[in-house]
Design a protein around this motif. Sequence first.
Motif, PDB file in Angstrom:
ATOM      1  N   LEU A  60     -55.223  77.947  56.714  1.00 52.87           N
ATOM      2  CA  LEU A  60     -54.528  76.972  55.864  1.00 52.87           C
ATOM      3  C   LEU A  60     -53.276  77.568  55.234  1.00 52.87           C
ATOM      4  O   LEU A  60     -52.262  76.895  55.073  1.00 52.87           O
ATOM      5  CB  LEU A  60     -55.472  76.460  54.768  1.00 52.87           C
ATOM      6  N   VAL A  61     -53.347  78.859  54.882  1.00 49.39           N
ATOM      7  CA  VAL A  61     -52.170  79.521  54.314  1.00 49.39           C
ATOM      8  C   VAL A  61     -51.046  79.550  55.353  1.00 49.39           C
ATOM      9  O   VAL A  61     -49.883  79.236  55.042  1.00 49.39           O
ATOM     10  CB  VAL A  61     -52.508  80.954  53.855  1.00 49.39           C
ATOM     11  N   GLU A  62     -51.377  79.899  56.587  1.00 51.74           N
ATOM     12  CA  GLU A  62     -50.370  79.958  57.646  1.00 51.74           C
ATOM     13  C   GLU A  62     -49.816  78.570  57.950  1.00 51.74           C
ATOM     14  O   GLU A  62     -48.612  78.418  58.205  1.00 51.74           O
ATOM     15  CB  GLU A  62     -50.972  80.580  58.900  1.00 51.74           C
ATOM     16  N   ALA A  71     -44.640  87.655  60.114  1.00 45.60           N
ATOM     17  CA  ALA A  71     -44.650  88.644  61.194  1.00 45.60           C
ATOM     18  C   ALA A  71     -45.975  88.613  61.951  1.00 45.60           C
ATOM     19  O   ALA A  71     -46.006  88.637  63.188  1.00 45.60           O
ATOM     20  CB  ALA A  71     -44.389  90.037  60.628  1.00 45.60           C
ATOM     21  N   ARG A  72     -47.077  88.555  61.206  1.00 42.16           N
ATOM     22  CA  ARG A  72     -48.401  88.518  61.841  1.00 42.16           C
ATOM     23  C   ARG A  72     -48.614  87.205  62.597  1.00 42.16           C
ATOM     24  O   ARG A  72     -49.157  87.203  63.709  1.00 42.16           O
ATOM     25  CB  ARG A  72     -49.488  88.699  60.783  1.00 42.16           C
ATOM     26  N   LEU A  73     -48.184  86.096  61.979  1.00 41.07           N
ATOM     27  CA  LEU A  73     -48.315  84.797  62.641  1.00 41.07           C
ATOM     28  C   LEU A  73     -47.500  84.758  63.928  1.00 41.07           C
ATOM     29  O   LEU A  73     -47.973  84.269  64.960  1.00 41.07           O
ATOM     30  CB  LEU A  73     -47.867  83.682  61.692  1.00 41.07           C
ATOM     31  N   ARG A  96     -40.885  84.244  68.808  1.00 38.35           N
ATOM     32  CA  ARG A  96     -39.808  85.221  68.727  1.00 38.35           C
ATOM     33  C   ARG A  96     -38.930  85.007  67.506  1.00 38.35           C
ATOM     34  O   ARG A  96     -38.233  85.915  67.073  1.00 38.35           O
ATOM     35  CB  ARG A  96     -38.946  85.152  69.993  1.00 38.35           C
ATOM     36  N   ASN A  97     -38.943  83.810  66.956  1.00 38.31           N
ATOM     37  CA  ASN A  97     -38.119  83.494  65.794  1.00 38.31           C
ATOM     38  C   ASN A  97     -38.729  82.292  65.068  1.00 38.31           C
ATOM     39  O   ASN A  97     -39.778  81.776  65.466  1.00 38.31           O
ATOM     40  CB  ASN A  97     -36.670  83.191  66.219  1.00 38.31           C
ATOM     41  N   LYS A  98     -38.044  81.842  64.025  1.00 37.90           N
ATOM     42  CA  LYS A  98     -38.588  80.744  63.230  1.00 37.90           C
ATOM     43  C   LYS A  98     -38.582  79.417  63.991  1.00 37.90           C
ATOM     44  O   LYS A  98     -39.417  78.549  63.731  1.00 37.90           O
ATOM     45  CB  LYS A  98     -37.816  80.616  61.917  1.00 37.90           C
TER      46      LYS A  98
END
Length: 256
Positions: free
Chosen positions: A171-173, A205-207, A214-216
Amino acid sequence: MQKKIICLKITIMSVPFRNTKITISDADFYFKEILIKNLIPPFDTVVKNCNNGYELIHQLHRKIEDVFFIDLFTPIMSGLEAIRYIRQTGNTTPIIAYSATYQEDIAKILSEIPSVFYCQKKVAILTDIYRNYLLNPIKKYEDYLQEWAQQPAEVIAYMQRKEENAYTPSLVEIQIMKLTYNGLSNREIGEDLNLSTRTIDTYIARLSKKIGARNKMDIVRFYVQHGYYNSSDWPSTPLPFCVNTRQRTQNNWTNV
């Protein structure tokens, strides 16, 4: 390998040729957009566009559709669970249920549910089932199902491995992905969740590693394609550490 063919008992329902109202439940945003463009001639309308079974069943109080299109494998609540719920409410509207590969166990379950057309998740096939098996039944559905059941076992095994390896974010992610989608920078996300920027950096970074981003933009794409965009899975109240959730619409994904 010899396969056991499951025959679905189909009761042909009366579906109008014009002004057909369609409800779709599918987490794959891009596939759904293509499907809608192929399904909707001038006289058809999509009345409900859902990302998963949970969203779908919470809109059943408005019974206005003539046919359901339901992906069986959606996050939060599967299409199969939604189909069972629909029938438990007494709703007899025809359902076109689909998956990437033929699943014998699912075919057996669906064979016991009336007015369900189980088929492969391909736009051309879904369109064909809709037009030539449901609206204007000029083909025998059992013939299609028997042919589809002959898919190579290797393909089925591959898809099963792929589903087993799929990552389900916490849920946080999900909340971080939502704020990223809304255009907030890492610093602004930290302020909204009452976490440090470094902690948000670590989460992202972990997600990214878990989902292969590779990026947002890749994170946003994952968020939309897997049904978390506009998802009813969102908690109605902020998480315990959320103190100042804001809404942004501008896209400044690069401002970290």
